[in-house]
Scaffold this active site. Sequence first.
Site, PDB file in Angstrom:
ATOM      1  N   ASN A   1      -6.353  18.057  -4.075  1.00 27.14           N
ATOM      2  CA  ASN A   1      -6.572  18.818  -2.856  1.00 27.14           C
ATOM      3  C   ASN A   1      -5.461  18.661  -1.823  1.00 27.14           C
ATOM      4  O   ASN A   1      -5.210  19.563  -1.027  1.00 27.14           O
ATOM      5  CB  ASN A   1      -7.917  18.408  -2.233  1.00 27.14           C
ATOM      6  CG  ASN A   1      -8.072  18.910  -0.819  1.00 27.14           C
ATOM      7  OD1 ASN A   1      -8.382  20.074  -0.581  1.00 27.14           O
ATOM      8  ND2 ASN A   1      -7.830  18.027   0.156  1.00 27.14           N
TER       9      ASN A   1
ATOM     10  N   TYR B   1       5.832  27.831   0.780  1.00 26.02           N
ATOM     11  CA  TYR B   1       4.461  27.391   0.507  1.00 26.02           C
ATOM     12  C   TYR B   1       3.885  28.170  -0.669  1.00 26.02           C
ATOM     13  O   TYR B   1       3.330  27.584  -1.614  1.00 26.02           O
ATOM     14  CB  TYR B   1       3.610  27.596   1.758  1.00 26.02           C
ATOM     15  CG  TYR B   1       2.143  27.270   1.593  1.00 26.02           C
ATOM     16  CD1 TYR B   1       1.703  25.949   1.612  1.00 26.02           C
ATOM     17  CD2 TYR B   1       1.195  28.281   1.448  1.00 26.02           C
ATOM     18  CE1 TYR B   1       0.347  25.645   1.465  1.00 26.02           C
ATOM     19  CE2 TYR B   1      -0.148  27.985   1.307  1.00 26.02           C
ATOM     20  CZ  TYR B   1      -0.571  26.672   1.316  1.00 26.02           C
ATOM     21  OH  TYR B   1      -1.908  26.382   1.183  1.00 26.02           O
TER      22      TYR B   1
ATOM     23  N   ARG C   1      -9.847  14.505   5.502  1.00 27.44           N
ATOM     24  CA  ARG C   1     -10.043  15.546   6.511  1.00 27.44           C
ATOM     25  C   ARG C   1     -10.085  16.922   5.858  1.00 27.44           C
ATOM     26  O   ARG C   1      -9.777  17.071   4.684  1.00 27.44           O
ATOM     27  CB  ARG C   1      -8.919  15.511   7.545  1.00 27.44           C
ATOM     28  CG  ARG C   1      -7.535  15.788   6.996  1.00 27.44           C
ATOM     29  CD  ARG C   1      -6.452  15.513   8.019  1.00 27.44           C
ATOM     30  NE  ARG C   1      -5.119  15.814   7.518  1.00 27.44           N
ATOM     31  CZ  ARG C   1      -4.481  16.977   7.695  1.00 27.44           C
ATOM     32  NH1 ARG C   1      -5.071  17.942   8.377  1.00 27.44           N
ATOM     33  NH2 ARG C   1      -3.277  17.171   7.204  1.00 27.44           N
TER      34      ARG C   1
ATOM     35  N   THR D   1     -10.188  25.011   9.224  1.00 28.17           N
ATOM     36  CA  THR D   1      -9.723  23.630   9.313  1.00 28.17           C
ATOM     37  C   THR D   1      -8.577  23.587  10.308  1.00 28.17           C
ATOM     38  O   THR D   1      -8.010  24.615  10.675  1.00 28.17           O
ATOM     39  CB  THR D   1      -9.221  23.111   7.951  1.00 28.17           C
ATOM     40  OG1 THR D   1      -8.073  23.882   7.555  1.00 28.17           O
ATOM     41  CG2 THR D   1     -10.303  23.220   6.876  1.00 28.17           C
TER      42      THR D   1
ATOM     43  N   VAL E   1       0.260  11.086  -2.676  1.00 24.73           N
ATOM     44  CA  VAL E   1       0.313  11.805  -3.954  1.00 24.73           C
ATOM     45  C   VAL E   1       1.726  11.956  -4.501  1.00 24.73           C
ATOM     46  O   VAL E   1       1.903  12.289  -5.681  1.00 24.73           O
ATOM     47  CB  VAL E   1      -0.358  13.189  -3.844  1.00 24.73           C
ATOM     48  CG1 VAL E   1      -1.833  13.032  -3.510  1.00 24.73           C
ATOM     49  CG2 VAL E   1       0.351  14.078  -2.835  1.00 24.73           C
TER      50      VAL E   1
ATOM     51  N   LYS F   1       2.587  26.883  -4.502  1.00 28.94           N
ATOM     52  CA  LYS F   1       1.227  27.138  -4.986  1.00 28.94           C
ATOM     53  C   LYS F   1       1.240  27.953  -6.280  1.00 28.94           C
ATOM     54  O   LYS F   1       0.438  27.706  -7.192  1.00 28.94           O
ATOM     55  CB  LYS F   1       0.415  27.844  -3.907  1.00 28.94           C
ATOM     56  CG  LYS F   1       0.140  26.980  -2.676  1.00 28.94           C
ATOM     57  CD  LYS F   1      -0.690  25.753  -3.024  1.00 28.94           C
ATOM     58  CE  LYS F   1      -1.081  24.951  -1.810  1.00 28.94           C
ATOM     59  NZ  LYS F   1      -1.979  23.808  -2.141  1.00 28.94           N
TER      60      LYS F   1
END
Length: 247
Positions: free
Chosen positions: A87, A152, A16, A187, A61, A156
């Site tokens: 991803n 978050y 997705r 998205t 993952v 990253k």
Amino acid sequence: MTNLQGQVIIITGANRGQGRAIAEHLVSLEANVIVGARNLEDAQTAATKIGKSAYPVQLNVTSEDQWQTVVRDVIKKFGRIDGLVNNAGVLIRKPFTEMAMSDYQQMIQVNQLGVFLGMQAVIPQMKKQQKGAIVNNVSISSFAPIRKSSAYAATKAAVVAMSKSAAIELGPEGIRVNMVHPGGIETDMATGGQGVPSFYESVPLGRIGQPVEIAKAVAFLVSDESSYCTGTEIVVDGGMTLGTSDQ
């Protein structure tokens, strides 16, 4: 035009959003794409719609065992692994003082450890080939975080440091490690199903980004067209991090 004919590329979170768009675009460039998803049925559904050179696999993952199984099966089927696109990711937005440790740990597991495990899993085969391309789909949050995204952004930023260090170490082995930094992309993860915020009218390009625009940047970095790029960061954000348009 980017040529990926016959290349074998693993994509995580490919059922997705940006991952799906990346898979669709790479298949359109004639690559053999391994469509990874945490749920096998989701991967199968996506692969069926993407095309005959899309191959579904179950890939959580955060599972080292699943990574090893997928890599072993891909090598058995194709004999090589040309590219990996990390991803898969998760976003939990909360004020700093309200972020639970369990939320932070979940993002570390998926956004950070998942990338680490994926890179470790494919590197031995790429070393044998003396060639390989790893593309980590990161975020502008790694260097320009927004409110309610401290954990978050931290995960990253960790991927950026890891990618650069790996690029230095793996360059002599013929393995390139590069990054794409998406800004706001249309998205479900970004909009929460609430439609496109009016904020995007104020960014320099005046709109939110589309998943295929990330896919095109990934295609460049995973292909031989970027053969002298490693440790590279491509920002795809419509100019958002430059500042908003002066109206």
